[in-house]
Write an enzyme that holds these catalytic residues in place. Structure first.
Site, PDB file in Angstrom:
ATOM      1  CG  ASP A 236      -2.125   0.954   0.957  1.00  0.00           C
ATOM      2  OD1 ASP A 236      -2.029   1.808   0.041  1.00  0.00           O
ATOM      3  OD2 ASP A 236      -3.135   0.864   1.667  1.00  0.00           O
ATOM      4  CD1 TRP A 237       0.795   5.671  -3.633  1.00  0.00           C
ATOM      5  CD2 TRP A 237       0.398   3.473  -3.717  1.00  0.00           C
ATOM      6  NE1 TRP A 237       0.847   5.283  -4.955  1.00  0.00           N
ATOM      7  CE2 TRP A 237       0.616   3.946  -5.049  1.00  0.00           C
ATOM      8  CE3 TRP A 237       0.156   2.110  -3.544  1.00  0.00           C
ATOM      9  CZ2 TRP A 237       0.574   3.107  -6.161  1.00  0.00           C
ATOM     10  CZ3 TRP A 237       0.114   1.275  -4.657  1.00  0.00           C
ATOM     11  CH2 TRP A 237       0.326   1.786  -5.933  1.00  0.00           C
TER      12      TRP A 237
END
Ligand code: BGC
Length: 752
Positions: A236-237
């Site tokens: 995930d970012w």
């Protein structure tokens, strides 16, 4: 129209042909939305997802681009699409997403999101399908299949146990393995095993103390070795905390980049990281590029057709919670005065906020759609009634009550404003804003026929006001064509056919995770275990506002002729006839549950294991068929480290909701043939029940003093005692005789 335009195939180098530096750089993004290009491998473009393409204009300089992306169709978010219980529709939406992704230059869509709705408070529930893993898995797999039908990659997220937004980057979800396997991993597993997603996105949080991004058990042992995942794992970012540990654990691609490629090279050189970990991860990113190279490329899409599909999806997903006296549908030709009340009728809330936010290609609102939908005989009044910022406004309220007094029917649009729910934070409660419920009370006093239309991503409580109104249409966040879809349903152009994918509780405190959400001091303990949503309510028989699977339409269905039979060992066929016995065409969602009727429950009362949506004309009937396999009745056995099927009886139930079971049949399973390994600490009961150990032990004990207690209570007590403990309690057992027993059992088992 669109024009397919094949991209040149990738030269596809082997990772071994690349330098260590190049391989390291492949395992981290080139920028926020692109992977890194190296000789022979082009950079891939990734775009959110999940219900529309959020693609920022190249060079816009806005790293996150939350509100300024290039226009794309805003399909109904997962909360809504999931409520359609229509996998075929989800596939078509997935294919439309892929076409738009392709036209906008993206190779991978960052979706679907398949986390389980553990609590209605999770601010991001609008991005997820259900409280149930079977439904989530089926709908998620359909979206993945649709997206990937055009060669665009799907990225299933957020793996795993990311069920809240509070402290999402640091919190440890402390979950026992059985709960993880049966509830929180099951949808991911189904999708990986059946739909071959190109990517899986690991979540921000920790699972039992270890960040998902560096959790080897999760990313390598479970995902790849057990489930056979062949794609790439992306973070995930910003989910990577230690890139070396992440690569070693099985993460392939860090997004966005943190500029630590040299650290990876140094770690390999110093022996802290195995070079093969870097090579493997780089190889998976190259394989992803190869896969993307086969995608059909489109230069545009039919904006009207996609808007229509969004409208169809919104129509199929709204849930008619109640409809007293068949107040709905309204006859558009009748001469009647209709008050349309609520700012949300004019300023729709149609999607949630955060990374999934899409700039729509157009936007319908219900007020315009209703004014166009009613014939000339009807008179329509609009009153905003309340402010979306929640500030009281007596003038607006008075105007709305006056409109309701004059009206034959009041359509009241209520819901959660944008600031009430979003990615990044959780809700504090499940009530509608006070200004709205206060207004509704006054309107109910002024007009005898009140219909409420709800717009919300997370469940809202209805218990306090539902008895004051005739009908409630839960439209969720219906996407850009939601306004037209709502008018279609209110005016009877089609019958509502959405069903609840999560329980609407009477009160927040009835929710099973209530005492364990959102945790404290860096930990959230999943204390309710597998008893999420209806698994809890139906096991305890708790009263709920509306149960899982519930939803009405404008017609009625009857169930008959249930037939359930074994077709092979641990395989069953279930069939039932469903007939439309009403006067209008409509869709029924036939639900199949497997029930375990136990006096002292060791598992949820029943669990969804199949569903089918069927459209029927008045008087028409159809035979609906399901198959069940061993996995459908299995439980995760932490002791065995695998799925276990216990021998015994179980019940199949078919019905229209988890609380509206129309037919039942009993079946039996011989189990999976597993024979426990007996040891010194196995209890007397386990020994006696064992097919080989039982007779051997009985032979040894025959005639031994005290070996056959006459009192039932004493017998029951003795059954729970490990055999080794009897060496001190008499009955003639010694450590040596127990060892001889174990040996005798082994020999008997070896002889077969
Ligand atoms: C979200 C993801 C999203 C990513 C990229 C993260 O904050 O959790 O769902 O795909 O950002 O926008």
């Amino acid at each position: 129209m669109t024009r397919p335009d094949q991209q040149p195939a990738n030269p596809d180098p082997s990772p071994d042909a690349l330098s260590l530096q190049e391989r390291a750089s492949l395992t981290s993004g080139g920028d926020t939305w692109h992977t890194t290009a190296v000789p022979g491998v082009r950079a891939l473009t990734l775009a959110d997802g999940p219900h529309g393409i959020r693609r920022q204009a190249e060079g816009s300089g806005d790293a996150l681009g939350l509100d300024v992306s290039v226009p794309a169709t805003c399909f109904p978010p997962a909360v809504t699409l999931g409520s359609s219980w229509d996998a075929g529709l989800a596939r078509r939406v997935g294919a439309a997403l892929a076409r738009e992704a392709s036209a906008l230059g993206a190779d991978v869509v960052l979706g679907p999101g398949v986390n389980i709705k553990r609590s209605p408070l999770c601010g991001r529930n609008f991005e997820y399908f259900s409280e149930d893993p079977h439904l989530t898995g089926a709908m998620g797999a359909a979206v993945v299949t649709g997206i990937q039908s055009l060669g665009i990659g799907a990225c299933v997220k957020h793996f795993a146990a990311n069920n809240q937004e509070t402290d999402r980057m640091r919190i440890s979800a402390d979950v026992d393995e059985r709960t993880l396997r049966e509830i929180y991993l099951a949808a991911f597993e189904h999708i990986v095993r059946t739909a071959d997603p190109a990517m899986v996105m690991c979540s921000y949080n920790k699972i039992n103390g270890v960040h998902a991004s560096q959790n080897r058990w999760l990313l390598t042992e479970v995902l790849r070795e057990e489930w056979g995942f062949g794609g790439a794992v992306v973070s995930d970012w910003g989910a990577v905390n230690d890139r070396v540990a992440a690569l070693a654990a099985g993460l392939d691609l860090e997004m966005p980049p943190t500029g630590t490629d040299q650290e990876i090279v140094d770690a390999v050189r110093s022996g802290r990281l195995a070079e093969e970990d870097v090579t493997r991860a780089a190889g998976r990113v190259i394989a992803l590029a190869r896969r993307a190279g086969t995608a059909e490329r489109f230069t545009g899409w039919d904006v009207d057709a996609h808007h229509e599909l969004a409208r169809e999806a919104a129509r199929a997903s709204a849930v008619l919670l109640k409809n007293d006296g068949d107040v709905l549908p309204l006859d558009p030709r009748a001469g009647q005065r209709v008050a349309v009340i609520g700012e949300l009728a004019r300023t729709p809330r149609y999607q949630g906020h955060g990374s999934s936010h899409v700039v729509p290609t157009r936007l319908d609102n219900a007020w315009d759609a209703l004014t166009g939908g009613f014939g000339p005989a009807a008179t329509l009044d609009f009153a905003a009634g309340y402010r979306l910022d929640g500030e009281p406004d007596a003038g607006l309220a008075q105007e709305a009550v006056a409109a309701a007094e004059r009206a034959d029917v009041a359509l009241v649009f209520l819901g959660l404003p944008d600031q009430a729910e979003s990615e990044g934070f959780d809700r504090a409660g499940i009530d509608l804003p006070d200004v709205q419920t206060g207004l509704l009370r006054e309107i109910a006093g002024a007009c005898g026929r009140v219909v409420v239309v709800l717009a919300n991503g997370g469940v809202v409580s209805v218990a306090e006001w539902r008895d004051d109104v005739a009908a409630i249409l839960e439209a969720w966040l219906p996407g850009q064509a939601g306004g037209a879809a709502i008018a279609d349903l209110l005016l009877g152009a089609c019958s509502p056919s959405g069903r609840l994918t999560e329980t609407i509780p009477l009160r927040l405190r009835d929710v099973p995770s209530y005492l364990h959400f959102p945790g404290a001091d860096g930990h959230v303990v999943y204390g309710e275990g597998r008893y999420v949503g209806y698994r809890h309510h139906d096991t305890l028989g708790t009263e709920v506002a509306y149960p899982f699977g519930h939803g009405l339409g404008y017609t009625r269905f009857e169930y008959s002729g249930l037939d359930a039979r074994e077709t092979a060992p641990n395989e069953w066929a279930v069939e039932v006839t469903v007939t439309n016995v009403g006067e209008r065409a409509g869709d029924e969602v036939v639900q199949l549950y497997v029930a375990f009727d136990e006096e002292a429950p060791t598992r949820p009362r029943h669990e969804l294991r199949g569903f089918a949506k069927v459209g029927l004309e008045p008087g028409e009937g159809t035979r609906v068929r399901f198959t069940l396999g061993g996995r459908d009745i299995a439980r995760w056995s932490p002791a065995r480290g695998e799925w276990a099927i216990d021998p015994g009886r179980f019940t199949v139930e078919v019905g229209a909701s988890s609380r509206d079971i129309r037919a039942r049949a009993e079946l039996a399973t011989p189990g999976d043939g597993h024979v426990a390994v007996l040891g010194r600490m196995s209890t007397l009961g386990e020994w006696l029940d064992h097919p080989v150990g039982g007779p051997v032990l009985k032979g040894l004990l025959r005639g031994a003093p005290g070996a056959a207690p006459s009192s039932p209570a004493l017998r029951a007590l003795a059954r729970g005692v490990p055999l080794a403990k009897f060496t001190t309690f008499g009955i003639g057992l010694t450590a040596e005789s127990i060892d001889r027993l174990i040996e005798a059992v082994r020999e008997a088992e070896a002889r077969g």
